[in-house]
Design a protein around this motif. Structure first.
Motif, mmCIF file in Angstrom:
data_model
loop_
_atom_site.group_PDB
_atom_site.id
_atom_site.type_symbol
_atom_site.label_atom_id
_atom_site.label_comp_id
_atom_site.label_asym_id
_atom_site.label_seq_id
_atom_site.Cartn_x
_atom_site.Cartn_y
_atom_site.Cartn_z
ATOM 1 N N HIS A 160 -10.644 -7.960 -4.456
ATOM 2 C CA HIS A 160 -9.747 -6.797 -4.470
ATOM 3 C C HIS A 160 -8.517 -7.087 -5.326
ATOM 4 O O HIS A 160 -8.064 -6.217 -6.076
ATOM 5 C CB HIS A 160 -9.302 -6.422 -3.056
ATOM 6 N N LEU A 161 -7.983 -8.298 -5.211
ATOM 7 C CA LEU A 161 -6.819 -8.686 -6.015
ATOM 8 C C LEU A 161 -7.164 -8.592 -7.506
ATOM 9 O O LEU A 161 -6.403 -8.016 -8.291
ATOM 10 C CB LEU A 161 -6.406 -10.116 -5.640
ATOM 11 N N GLU A 162 -8.306 -9.160 -7.889
ATOM 12 C CA GLU A 162 -8.727 -9.122 -9.293
ATOM 13 C C GLU A 162 -8.944 -7.679 -9.763
ATOM 14 O O GLU A 162 -8.586 -7.331 -10.890
ATOM 15 C CB GLU A 162 -10.006 -9.939 -9.486
ATOM 16 N N THR A 163 -9.510 -6.858 -8.900
ATOM 17 C CA THR A 163 -9.730 -5.445 -9.225
ATOM 18 C C THR A 163 -8.397 -4.749 -9.467
ATOM 19 O O THR A 163 -8.260 -3.966 -10.413
ATOM 20 C CB THR A 163 -10.497 -4.745 -8.082
ATOM 21 N N ALA A 164 -7.425 -5.047 -8.627
ATOM 22 C CA ALA A 164 -6.102 -4.421 -8.767
ATOM 23 C C ALA A 164 -5.447 -4.812 -10.092
ATOM 24 O O ALA A 164 -4.906 -3.956 -10.804
ATOM 25 C CB ALA A 164 -5.211 -4.815 -7.593
ATOM 26 N N VAL A 165 -5.503 -6.086 -10.428
ATOM 27 C CA VAL A 165 -4.908 -6.552 -11.687
ATOM 28 C C VAL A 165 -5.626 -5.900 -12.868
ATOM 29 O O VAL A 165 -4.982 -5.457 -13.827
ATOM 30 C CB VAL A 165 -4.946 -8.095 -11.774
ATOM 31 N N ALA A 166 -6.960 -5.807 -12.795
ATOM 32 C CA ALA A 166 -7.740 -5.188 -13.874
ATOM 33 C C ALA A 166 -7.480 -3.692 -13.991
ATOM 34 O O ALA A 166 -7.785 -3.094 -15.025
ATOM 35 C CB ALA A 166 -9.233 -5.442 -13.655
ATOM 36 N N ASN A 167 -6.908 -3.087 -12.951
ATOM 37 C CA ASN A 167 -6.646 -1.644 -12.949
ATOM 38 C C ASN A 167 -5.148 -1.334 -12.994
ATOM 39 O O ASN A 167 -4.668 -0.437 -12.310
ATOM 40 C CB ASN A 167 -7.317 -0.997 -11.733
ATOM 41 N N ASP A 168 -4.429 -2.101 -13.791
ATOM 42 C CA ASP A 168 -3.038 -1.801 -14.163
ATOM 43 C C ASP A 168 -1.991 -2.040 -13.080
ATOM 44 O O ASP A 168 -0.935 -1.400 -13.085
ATOM 45 C CB ASP A 168 -2.904 -0.360 -14.675
ATOM 46 N N ALA A 169 -2.237 -2.970 -12.157
ATOM 47 C CA ALA A 169 -1.225 -3.279 -11.142
ATOM 48 C C ALA A 169 0.103 -3.670 -11.787
ATOM 49 O O ALA A 169 1.170 -3.283 -11.303
ATOM 50 C CB ALA A 169 -1.700 -4.411 -10.227
ATOM 51 N N HIS A 170 0.050 -4.391 -12.879
ATOM 52 C CA HIS A 170 1.286 -4.861 -13.520
ATOM 53 C C HIS A 170 2.043 -3.746 -14.226
ATOM 54 O O HIS A 170 3.179 -3.941 -14.650
ATOM 55 C CB HIS A 170 0.982 -6.012 -14.480
ATOM 56 N N GLY A 171 1.435 -2.576 -14.320
ATOM 57 C CA GLY A 171 2.111 -1.424 -14.927
ATOM 58 C C GLY A 171 3.020 -0.685 -13.951
ATOM 59 O O GLY A 171 3.732 0.249 -14.349
ATOM 60 N N ALA A 172 3.025 -1.094 -12.686
ATOM 61 C CA ALA A 172 3.881 -0.428 -11.690
ATOM 62 C C ALA A 172 5.342 -0.662 -12.019
ATOM 63 O O ALA A 172 5.720 -1.723 -12.503
ATOM 64 C CB ALA A 172 3.563 -0.952 -10.293
ATOM 65 N N LYS A 173 6.155 0.328 -11.745
ATOM 66 C CA LYS A 173 7.598 0.224 -11.988
ATOM 67 C C LYS A 173 8.344 0.399 -10.670
ATOM 68 O O LYS A 173 8.102 1.373 -9.978
ATOM 69 C CB LYS A 173 8.062 1.313 -12.963
ATOM 70 N N PRO A 174 9.173 -0.472 -10.267
ATOM 71 C CA PRO A 174 9.413 -1.833 -10.761
ATOM 72 C C PRO A 174 8.417 -2.804 -10.124
ATOM 73 O O PRO A 174 8.427 -3.013 -8.907
ATOM 74 C CB PRO A 174 10.843 -2.125 -10.313
ATOM 75 N N TYR A 175 7.556 -3.377 -10.939
ATOM 76 C CA TYR A 175 6.457 -4.230 -10.471
ATOM 77 C C TYR A 175 6.954 -5.369 -9.597
ATOM 78 O O TYR A 175 6.484 -5.558 -8.471
ATOM 79 C CB TYR A 175 5.665 -4.774 -11.667
ATOM 80 N N TRP A 176 7.884 -6.156 -10.115
ATOM 81 C CA TRP A 176 8.328 -7.347 -9.397
ATOM 82 C C TRP A 176 8.916 -6.982 -8.040
ATOM 83 O O TRP A 176 8.565 -7.587 -7.019
ATOM 84 C CB TRP A 176 9.371 -8.116 -10.232
ATOM 85 N N LEU A 177 9.789 -6.011 -8.000
ATOM 86 C CA LEU A 177 10.430 -5.619 -6.744
ATOM 87 C C LEU A 177 9.395 -5.087 -5.750
ATOM 88 O O LEU A 177 9.378 -5.494 -4.581
ATOM 89 C CB LEU A 177 11.510 -4.565 -7.000
ATOM 90 N N LEU A 178 8.524 -4.221 -6.203
ATOM 91 C CA LEU A 178 7.508 -3.631 -5.327
ATOM 92 C C LEU A 178 6.614 -4.710 -4.724
ATOM 93 O O LEU A 178 6.408 -4.755 -3.499
ATOM 94 C CB LEU A 178 6.667 -2.621 -6.120
ATOM 95 N N THR A 179 6.087 -5.593 -5.557
ATOM 96 C CA THR A 179 5.158 -6.606 -5.049
ATOM 97 C C THR A 179 5.863 -7.633 -4.164
ATOM 98 O O THR A 179 5.297 -8.057 -3.153
ATOM 99 C CB THR A 179 4.406 -7.315 -6.195
ATOM 100 N N GLU A 180 7.084 -8.004 -4.502
ATOM 101 C CA GLU A 180 7.794 -8.994 -3.672
ATOM 102 C C GLU A 180 8.138 -8.427 -2.295
ATOM 103 O O GLU A 180 8.025 -9.122 -1.286
ATOM 104 C CB GLU A 180 9.048 -9.510 -4.379
ATOM 105 N N VAL A 181 8.546 -7.178 -2.228
ATOM 106 C CA VAL A 181 8.850 -6.554 -0.932
ATOM 107 C C VAL A 181 7.581 -6.484 -0.084
ATOM 108 O O VAL A 181 7.599 -6.811 1.115
ATOM 109 C CB VAL A 181 9.477 -5.153 -1.129
#
Length: 196
Positions: A160-181
């Motif tokens: 699931h993690l790999e699928t998420a990365v392959a489907n633009d997870a890093h394009g989220a704004k703000p990526y770092w803040l969202l994922t760290e929270v």
């Protein structure tokens, strides 16, 4: 993969030096898989009429299987459920729905963050189970079966993690803040579910 849940549940229910840990493992993993079930349910509420439906449905179906497996282990192993189960349901459904409302990238960033924490959590459990299996003379079959379950589910989560990365997870704004929270929230939920 079909697992021998009865022998795993017996190892959990049997009083041993590993009882406390095995009870925590089942309580936390049941709560976590329930939460994953509800996260994907929330995401599917948003994406049910989009091209993402098959992808989200596939991951959700795996989580439903994980959830049902840990429900069975919890019941047969006589493990007290987390007292915060209603909170986990509401929080997870909200997280899935709200990240999906923000768009595909945010939903995938949510999946990446959650599965990163869960993958690491399952790896810690596997290390403990491997050590317990090597030291335990009685109940090895049950611990071996529990180890197989955790290993398979960990692999699904990492997929699931790999699928998420392959489907633009890093394009989220703000990526770092969202994922760290989200990661910090998941880690806190694990600690709480171990005790409550």
């Amino acid at each position: 993969m079909k697992h021998n849940l009865s022998s795993a549940a017996k190892a959990i229910a049997t009083k041993s030096k590993h009882s406390k840990y095995l009870n925590q493992l089942v309580r936390v993993d049941q709560a976590g898989e329930l939460a994953a079930d509800y996260i994907y349910k929330g995401q599917l509420m948003v994406f049910k009429h989009t091209e993402l439906k098959p992808l989200i449905t596939h991951m959700w179906e795996q989580e439903v299987h994980h959830h049902k497996t840990f429900d069975t282990l919890q019941t047969e192993g006589r493990v007290r459920p987390s007292l915060l189960t209603p909170v986990w349901r509401i929080a997870a459904l909200s997280l899935g729905f709200l990240t999906a409302i923000r768009g595909k990238e945010s939903a995938m960033a949510c999946t990446e963050a959650v599965e990163t924490v869960i993958g690491g959590h399952y790896n810690s459990q596997l290390r403990y189970l491997l050590e317990a299996e090597m030291k335990t003379k009685e109940g090895n079959e049950g611990i071996e079966n529990l180890k197989k379950i955790v290993s398979e589910f960990r692999d699904d989560e990492l997929e699931h993690l790999e699928t998420a990365v392959a489907n633009d997870a890093h394009g989220a704004k703000p990526y770092w803040l969202l994922t760290e929270v989200i990661k910090k929230g998941c880690a806190a939920a694990i600690k709480i579910a171990e005790r409550v």
